[in-house]
Design a protein around this motif. Structure first.
Motif, PDB file in Angstrom:
ATOM      1  N   CYS A  37       8.703 -15.349 -55.523  1.00  0.00           N
ATOM      2  CA  CYS A  37       8.179 -16.800 -55.564  1.00  0.00           C
ATOM      3  C   CYS A  37       6.833 -16.887 -54.989  1.00  0.00           C
ATOM      4  CB  CYS A  37       9.322 -17.667 -54.487  1.00  0.00           C
ATOM      5  SG  CYS A  37       8.921 -17.158 -52.743  1.00  0.00           S
ATOM      6  N   GLN A  38       6.335 -17.994 -55.349  1.00  0.00           N
ATOM      7  CA  GLN A  38       4.992 -18.270 -54.877  1.00  0.00           C
ATOM      8  C   GLN A  38       5.001 -19.867 -54.339  1.00  0.00           C
ATOM      9  OE1 GLN A  38       1.694 -17.381 -57.518  1.00  0.00           O
ATOM     10  NE2 GLN A  38       0.215 -17.713 -55.932  1.00  0.00           N
ATOM     11  N   GLN A  43       0.482 -16.439 -51.502  1.00  0.00           N
ATOM     12  CA  GLN A  43       0.484 -15.287 -52.396  1.00  0.00           C
ATOM     13  C   GLN A  43       1.976 -15.283 -53.046  1.00  0.00           C
ATOM     14  OE1 GLN A  43      -1.063 -11.667 -50.723  1.00  0.00           O
ATOM     15  NE2 GLN A  43      -3.047 -12.370 -51.261  1.00  0.00           N
ATOM     16  N   ARG A  44       2.074 -14.680 -54.232  1.00  0.00           N
ATOM     17  CA  ARG A  44       3.393 -14.470 -54.627  1.00  0.00           C
ATOM     18  C   ARG A  44       4.286 -13.234 -53.708  1.00  0.00           C
ATOM     19  NH1 ARG A  44       4.058 -13.394 -60.944  1.00  0.00           N
ATOM     20  NH2 ARG A  44       2.551 -15.119 -60.871  1.00  0.00           N
ATOM     21  N   GLU A  45       5.473 -13.586 -53.491  1.00  0.00           N
ATOM     22  CA  GLU A  45       6.201 -12.990 -52.447  1.00  0.00           C
ATOM     23  C   GLU A  45       7.517 -12.375 -53.199  1.00  0.00           C
ATOM     24  OE1 GLU A  45       4.889 -14.852 -48.170  1.00  0.00           O
ATOM     25  OE2 GLU A  45       6.708 -15.485 -49.047  1.00  0.00           O
ATOM     26  N   PHE A  46       8.055 -11.422 -52.680  1.00  0.00           N
ATOM     27  CA  PHE A  46       9.248 -10.631 -52.990  1.00  0.00           C
ATOM     28  C   PHE A  46      10.482 -11.560 -52.427  1.00  0.00           C
ATOM     29  CE2 PHE A  46      12.399  -7.701 -54.046  1.00  0.00           C
ATOM     30  CZ  PHE A  46      13.258  -7.783 -52.938  1.00  0.00           C
ATOM     31  N   VAL A  47      11.553 -11.735 -53.348  1.00  0.00           N
ATOM     32  CA  VAL A  47      12.625 -12.587 -52.890  1.00  0.00           C
ATOM     33  C   VAL A  47      13.836 -11.604 -52.914  1.00  0.00           C
ATOM     34  CG1 VAL A  47      14.189 -14.433 -53.353  1.00  0.00           C
ATOM     35  CG2 VAL A  47      11.882 -14.509 -53.694  1.00  0.00           C
ATOM     36  N   ALA A  48      14.191 -11.035 -54.252  1.00  0.00           N
ATOM     37  CA  ALA A  48      15.321 -10.163 -54.424  1.00  0.00           C
ATOM     38  C   ALA A  48      15.290  -9.196 -55.590  1.00  0.00           C
ATOM     39  CB  ALA A  48      16.579 -11.056 -54.667  1.00  0.00           C
ATOM     40  N   LEU A  49      15.787  -8.044 -55.445  1.00  0.00           N
ATOM     41  CA  LEU A  49      15.747  -7.101 -56.625  1.00  0.00           C
ATOM     42  C   LEU A  49      17.031  -6.480 -56.700  1.00  0.00           C
ATOM     43  CD1 LEU A  49      13.625  -6.035 -58.699  1.00  0.00           C
ATOM     44  CD2 LEU A  49      13.406  -4.041 -57.181  1.00  0.00           C
ATOM     45  N   VAL A  50      17.652  -6.436 -57.990  1.00  0.00           N
ATOM     46  CA  VAL A  50      18.731  -5.875 -58.347  1.00  0.00           C
ATOM     47  C   VAL A  50      18.504  -4.372 -59.055  1.00  0.00           C
ATOM     48  CG1 VAL A  50      21.011  -5.767 -59.405  1.00  0.00           C
ATOM     49  CG2 VAL A  50      19.962  -8.124 -58.584  1.00  0.00           C
ATOM     50  N   THR A  51      18.531  -3.267 -58.852  1.00  0.00           N
ATOM     51  CA  THR A  51      18.075  -2.297 -59.474  1.00  0.00           C
ATOM     52  C   THR A  51      19.423  -1.415 -59.541  1.00  0.00           C
ATOM     53  OG1 THR A  51      16.482  -1.958 -57.929  1.00  0.00           O
ATOM     54  CG2 THR A  51      16.796   0.086 -59.031  1.00  0.00           C
ATOM     55  N   VAL A  91       7.279 -21.953 -56.774  1.00  0.00           N
ATOM     56  CA  VAL A  91       7.379 -21.515 -58.140  1.00  0.00           C
ATOM     57  C   VAL A  91       8.191 -20.084 -58.113  1.00  0.00           C
ATOM     58  CG1 VAL A  91       6.593 -20.724 -60.446  1.00  0.00           C
ATOM     59  CG2 VAL A  91       5.710 -22.842 -58.983  1.00  0.00           C
ATOM     60  N   TYR A  92       9.329 -20.031 -58.696  1.00  0.00           N
ATOM     61  CA  TYR A  92      10.067 -18.637 -58.660  1.00  0.00           C
ATOM     62  C   TYR A  92       9.914 -18.093 -59.878  1.00  0.00           C
ATOM     63  CZ  TYR A  92      12.397 -19.707 -54.357  1.00  0.00           C
ATOM     64  OH  TYR A  92      12.564 -19.976 -53.025  1.00  0.00           O
ATOM     65  N   TYR A  93       9.532 -16.692 -59.922  1.00  0.00           N
ATOM     66  CA  TYR A  93       9.228 -15.838 -61.123  1.00  0.00           C
ATOM     67  C   TYR A  93      10.457 -14.923 -61.176  1.00  0.00           C
ATOM     68  CZ  TYR A  93       4.410 -18.278 -60.879  1.00  0.00           C
ATOM     69  OH  TYR A  93       3.496 -19.036 -61.047  1.00  0.00           O
ATOM     70  N   CYS A  94      10.812 -14.614 -62.279  1.00  0.00           N
ATOM     71  CA  CYS A  94      11.489 -13.492 -62.806  1.00  0.00           C
ATOM     72  C   CYS A  94      10.514 -12.316 -62.970  1.00  0.00           C
ATOM     73  CB  CYS A  94      12.207 -14.159 -64.170  1.00  0.00           C
ATOM     74  SG  CYS A  94      13.565 -12.586 -64.515  1.00  0.00           S
ATOM     75  N   TYR A  95      11.317 -11.169 -62.706  1.00  0.00           N
ATOM     76  CA  TYR A  95      10.753  -9.869 -62.763  1.00  0.00           C
ATOM     77  C   TYR A  95      11.703  -8.747 -63.265  1.00  0.00           C
ATOM     78  CZ  TYR A  95       9.009  -5.399 -60.694  1.00  0.00           C
ATOM     79  OH  TYR A  95       8.577  -4.208 -60.737  1.00  0.00           O
TER      80      TYR A  95
END
Length: 119
Positions: A37-38, A43-51, A91-95
């Motif tokens: 999210c930003q 700056q853009r920051e990490f929110v969550a990650l599924v690995t 603003v939430y960005y998909c990654y």
């Protein structure tokens, strides 16, 4: 790989909202999907990650409130936002990260979806 995010909008603090992101194209080698999210002026920051094969990790500020999940059959990642706070406005960005043997990993980004949390 193309990422299409949706689900943003205006939500009251304490409510709920679900973001979705669909991946298309060469999705077979996607190893991880998640969200950044930003916020305005930041700056853009990490929110969550599924690995794959590892699990899900979150930034401390959303633990217990947000849940990220993947539906591999649909090439989709979700972010369930429960009890959002005004400071979650961003603003939430998909990654997505694509990993193939013998090649450097590639990062992909969606176009972003705006989440506004009112107090």
């Amino acid at each position: 790989v193309q990422l299409q995010a949706s689900g943003g909008g205006l939500v009251q603090a304490g409510g709920s909202l679900r973001l979705s992101c669909v991946a298309s194209g060469s999705t077979g080698a996607i190893n991880a999907m998640g969200w950044y999210c930003q916020a305005p002026g930041k700056q853009r920051e990490f929110v969550a990650l599924v690995t794959n094969g590892v699990g899900t990790r979150y930034v401390d500020s959303v633990k217990g409130r947000f849940t990220a999940s993947r539906d591999n059959a649909k090439n989709t990642v979700y972010l369930q936002m429960n009890s959002p706070k005004p400071e979650d406005t961003a603003v939430y960005y998909c990654y997505a990260k694509r990993i193939q043997l013998g090649r450097p990993p590639i990062d992909y980004w969606g176009q972003g979806t705006l989440v506004t949390v009112s107090s």
